[in-house]
Design a protein around this motif. Sequence first.
Motif, PDB file in Angstrom:
ATOM      1  N   LEU A   1      31.510  46.100  50.652  1.00 56.41           N
ATOM      2  CA  LEU A   1      31.030  45.814  49.307  1.00 56.41           C
ATOM      3  C   LEU A   1      31.946  46.413  48.254  1.00 56.41           C
ATOM      4  O   LEU A   1      32.250  45.811  47.229  1.00 56.41           O
ATOM      5  N   TRP A   2      32.433  47.625  48.547  1.00 55.36           N
ATOM      6  CA  TRP A   2      33.243  48.319  47.558  1.00 55.36           C
ATOM      7  C   TRP A   2      34.574  47.633  47.300  1.00 55.36           C
ATOM      8  O   TRP A   2      35.003  47.520  46.158  1.00 55.36           O
ATOM      9  N   SER A   3      35.195  47.151  48.381  1.00 58.55           N
ATOM     10  CA  SER A   3      36.452  46.423  48.169  1.00 58.55           C
ATOM     11  C   SER A   3      36.209  45.208  47.291  1.00 58.55           C
ATOM     12  O   SER A   3      37.019  44.860  46.440  1.00 58.55           O
ATOM     13  N   LEU A   4      35.055  44.570  47.521  1.00 62.88           N
ATOM     14  CA  LEU A   4      34.733  43.372  46.749  1.00 62.88           C
ATOM     15  C   LEU A   4      34.559  43.712  45.273  1.00 62.88           C
ATOM     16  O   LEU A   4      35.107  43.043  44.393  1.00 62.88           O
ATOM     17  N   VAL A   5      33.807  44.790  45.007  1.00 65.33           N
ATOM     18  CA  VAL A   5      33.566  45.180  43.608  1.00 65.33           C
ATOM     19  C   VAL A   5      34.883  45.554  42.935  1.00 65.33           C
ATOM     20  O   VAL A   5      35.179  45.121  41.817  1.00 65.33           O
ATOM     21  N   VAL A   6      35.695  46.340  43.627  1.00 63.40           N
ATOM     22  CA  VAL A   6      36.972  46.762  43.030  1.00 63.40           C
ATOM     23  C   VAL A   6      37.869  45.549  42.769  1.00 63.40           C
ATOM     24  O   VAL A   6      38.477  45.429  41.699  1.00 63.40           O
ATOM     25  N   SER A   7      37.914  44.631  43.741  1.00 64.72           N
ATOM     26  CA  SER A   7      38.748  43.440  43.544  1.00 64.72           C
ATOM     27  C   SER A   7      38.244  42.613  42.369  1.00 64.72           C
ATOM     28  O   SER A   7      39.032  42.136  41.549  1.00 64.72           O
ATOM     29  N   ALA A   8      36.906  42.441  42.298  1.00 60.11           N
ATOM     30  CA  ALA A   8      36.345  41.645  41.205  1.00 60.11           C
ATOM     31  C   ALA A   8      36.670  42.295  39.859  1.00 60.11           C
ATOM     32  O   ALA A   8      36.993  41.615  38.884  1.00 60.11           O
ATOM     33  N   LEU A   9      36.601  43.630  39.818  1.00 56.91           N
ATOM     34  CA  LEU A   9      36.912  44.341  38.571  1.00 56.91           C
ATOM     35  C   LEU A   9      38.367  44.144  38.182  1.00 56.91           C
ATOM     36  O   LEU A   9      38.695  43.930  37.019  1.00 56.91           O
ATOM     37  N   LEU A  10      39.230  44.234  39.178  1.00 56.07           N
ATOM     38  CA  LEU A  10      40.658  44.027  38.903  1.00 56.07           C
ATOM     39  C   LEU A  10      40.891  42.637  38.333  1.00 56.07           C
ATOM     40  O   LEU A  10      41.689  42.455  37.417  1.00 56.07           O
ATOM     41  N   CYS A  11      40.155  41.646  38.890  1.00 55.78           N
ATOM     42  CA  CYS A  11      40.289  40.278  38.384  1.00 55.78           C
ATOM     43  C   CYS A  11      39.888  40.212  36.924  1.00 55.78           C
ATOM     44  O   CYS A  11      40.529  39.533  36.120  1.00 55.78           O
ATOM     45  N   SER A  12      38.807  40.936  36.568  1.00 58.28           N
ATOM     46  CA  SER A  12      38.364  40.871  35.179  1.00 58.28           C
ATOM     47  C   SER A  12      39.355  41.588  34.271  1.00 58.28           C
ATOM     48  O   SER A  12      39.623  41.142  33.158  1.00 58.28           O
ATOM     49  N   VAL A  13      39.924  42.697  34.738  1.00 58.10           N
ATOM     50  CA  VAL A  13      40.934  43.400  33.930  1.00 58.10           C
ATOM     51  C   VAL A  13      42.137  42.472  33.703  1.00 58.10           C
ATOM     52  O   VAL A  13      42.704  42.410  32.612  1.00 58.10           O
ATOM     53  N   LEU A  14      42.471  41.714  34.755  1.00 61.10           N
ATOM     54  CA  LEU A  14      43.564  40.752  34.619  1.00 61.10           C
ATOM     55  C   LEU A  14      43.224  39.715  33.552  1.00 61.10           C
ATOM     56  O   LEU A  14      44.060  39.369  32.709  1.00 61.10           O
ATOM     57  N   GLY A  15      41.960  39.242  33.578  1.00 55.76           N
ATOM     58  CA  GLY A  15      41.519  38.282  32.558  1.00 55.76           C
ATOM     59  C   GLY A  15      41.637  38.869  31.168  1.00 55.76           C
ATOM     60  O   GLY A  15      42.124  38.223  30.240  1.00 55.76           O
ATOM     61  N   VAL A  16      41.208  40.130  31.021  1.00 52.31           N
ATOM     62  CA  VAL A  16      41.293  40.809  29.722  1.00 52.31           C
ATOM     63  C   VAL A  16      42.754  40.877  29.266  1.00 52.31           C
ATOM     64  O   VAL A  16      43.095  40.511  28.138  1.00 52.31           O
ATOM     65  N   ALA A  17      43.612  41.323  30.164  1.00 57.01           N
ATOM     66  CA  ALA A  17      45.019  41.522  29.800  1.00 57.01           C
ATOM     67  C   ALA A  17      45.680  40.197  29.416  1.00 57.01           C
ATOM     68  O   ALA A  17      46.388  40.119  28.407  1.00 57.01           O
ATOM     69  N   LEU A  18      45.417  39.143  30.198  1.00 61.18           N
ATOM     70  CA  LEU A  18      46.021  37.844  29.870  1.00 61.18           C
ATOM     71  C   LEU A  18      45.422  37.275  28.589  1.00 61.18           C
ATOM     72  O   LEU A  18      46.118  36.625  27.799  1.00 61.18           O
ATOM     73  N   GLY A  19      44.136  37.531  28.380  1.00 65.83           N
ATOM     74  CA  GLY A  19      43.485  37.065  27.158  1.00 65.83           C
ATOM     75  C   GLY A  19      44.105  37.721  25.932  1.00 65.83           C
ATOM     76  O   GLY A  19      44.376  37.062  24.922  1.00 65.83           O
ATOM     77  N   LEU A  20      44.349  39.027  26.035  1.00 65.86           N
ATOM     78  CA  LEU A  20      44.985  39.763  24.936  1.00 65.86           C
ATOM     79  C   LEU A  20      46.363  39.189  24.642  1.00 65.86           C
ATOM     80  O   LEU A  20      46.742  38.957  23.505  1.00 65.86           O
ATOM     81  N   PHE A  21      47.093  38.961  25.712  1.00 66.45           N
ATOM     82  CA  PHE A  21      48.461  38.470  25.579  1.00 66.45           C
ATOM     83  C   PHE A  21      48.467  37.061  24.980  1.00 66.45           C
ATOM     84  O   PHE A  21      49.186  36.765  24.041  1.00 66.45           O
TER      85      PHE A  21
END
Lengths: 234, 244
Positions: B129-149
């Motif tokens: 479960l933890w790997s899944l949560v961490v991966s999902a969070l990383l995906c959202s951070v990626l979305g944030v970063a690309l959105g900012l850019f």
Amino acid sequence: MRDLTVVRGGREVLHGLTFDVPRGSVVGLLGPSGCGKTTLMRALVGVQIVKSGTVSVLGDTAGSKALRKRVGYATQSPAVYDDLSVHENLRYFASVLGAPKEDADRVIEEVGLTRHRDQIVATLSGGQHNRANLAVALLGTPELLVLDEPTVGLDPVLREELWRLFRQLAERGTTLIVSSHVMDEAGRTDRLLLMREGEILADDTPDGLRARAGIDDLEKVFLQLITEREGARA
Amino acid sequence: MNLSITLATTQRILAQLRHDHRTIGLIVGVPTLLMILLRYVFDAPALFDRIGPLLLGIFPFVIMFVVTSVATLRERTSGTLERLMTMPTGKLDLLLGYALAFSLVALLQVGVVLAISLTWLGLDLNGSLWSLVVSALLCSVLGVALGLFSSAFARTEFQAVQLMPAFVLPQMLLCGLFVPRDQMVGWLEGISNVLPLSYTVDAMKEVTVSADVTGNLVRDMVVIAGFALLALVFGAATLRRRTP
């Protein structure tokens, strides 16, 4: 400011301006809309790309890091978060400036918004919105205040109060540069810069201007200066 | 870089969201609804077990991309960005403040969607479960970063909204969700190799098949984090103190 020239949108909007502002005074920047007042103010706070010339503020180059806490700037159209309350806005900007926590409430009181402290900015009236915007500039007690049309849309009583506040601030040693296109505000300044089409027509005290033109009404003084300038050109 | 400005910015953005219940409702509600639909439209638990986790990476990515690109564009057009630039705010303070705030929102989003998927929808997870949560969070951070850019490329909110299909849909087609990437023609696979969303799907696939933190998973996560960091740095470069 020395020989400041600025080009915006492919057009030269300031043509080599030079002037000095003494500390602790209220300087009025007057002129019709579109004459370059805002551009001049943007250059003073260091957000304007300038073509040539130097702008020195409180002994430093305009926009330098050291000045970012010492200069307060309020744009003409309010730059605050519409979806936050007045107090939330000020608390945020205060922490960005590293200003004391009590500053938020102090400036809210100074601009007379205490009753609207917890109101969402989007629901404020135009004048209140403007004052919330002005309040941000007052945070951290800056040494120089650059205020772009701070009294637009305010009733006479509030305008009176704000000018009294500006005077108090100047007495405490703050330098204020206030733009306006309303001539009756010009008489309240220590010094007037009259601008037209990117040039400074006159730089003098209100009384000095009146005496030179031999007219009591500053609006008429301005008109006479324009006619003189056009005459000199022709 | 100033930690207290970063945290103040995070706090301010969260306060803005707190006043905006509808946005919070949409951020959490939409992926939940899609997950429920996915489960019952196909009505095949095995398929849901395979695709559900992939979507847990893609939803936060897409939604955070849209929310962030519009939010930063608003900051640019309302004059507040210029105001912050006359103050001691560093560009990274602002970007990290955004990244942190929206990551917290993403945590809420992933938490709710995952809870509903694992209980009501009966998602069967092989991996941890933890790997899944961490991966999902990383995906959202990626979305944030690309959105900012990406918000730097939009002048109006109209344009900002359309950046989503421009930035996201091609990646969606190429990320391996519809066709495994190694079955694509060479040049398409080559393109998919340099797109960040491919790695989020790879990471999610890895999570579904293995209970351990495998080398592949770690590699995918590092790649995603690298993309996010790169987008943040590019994003910082698009913020200007002086403008014409």
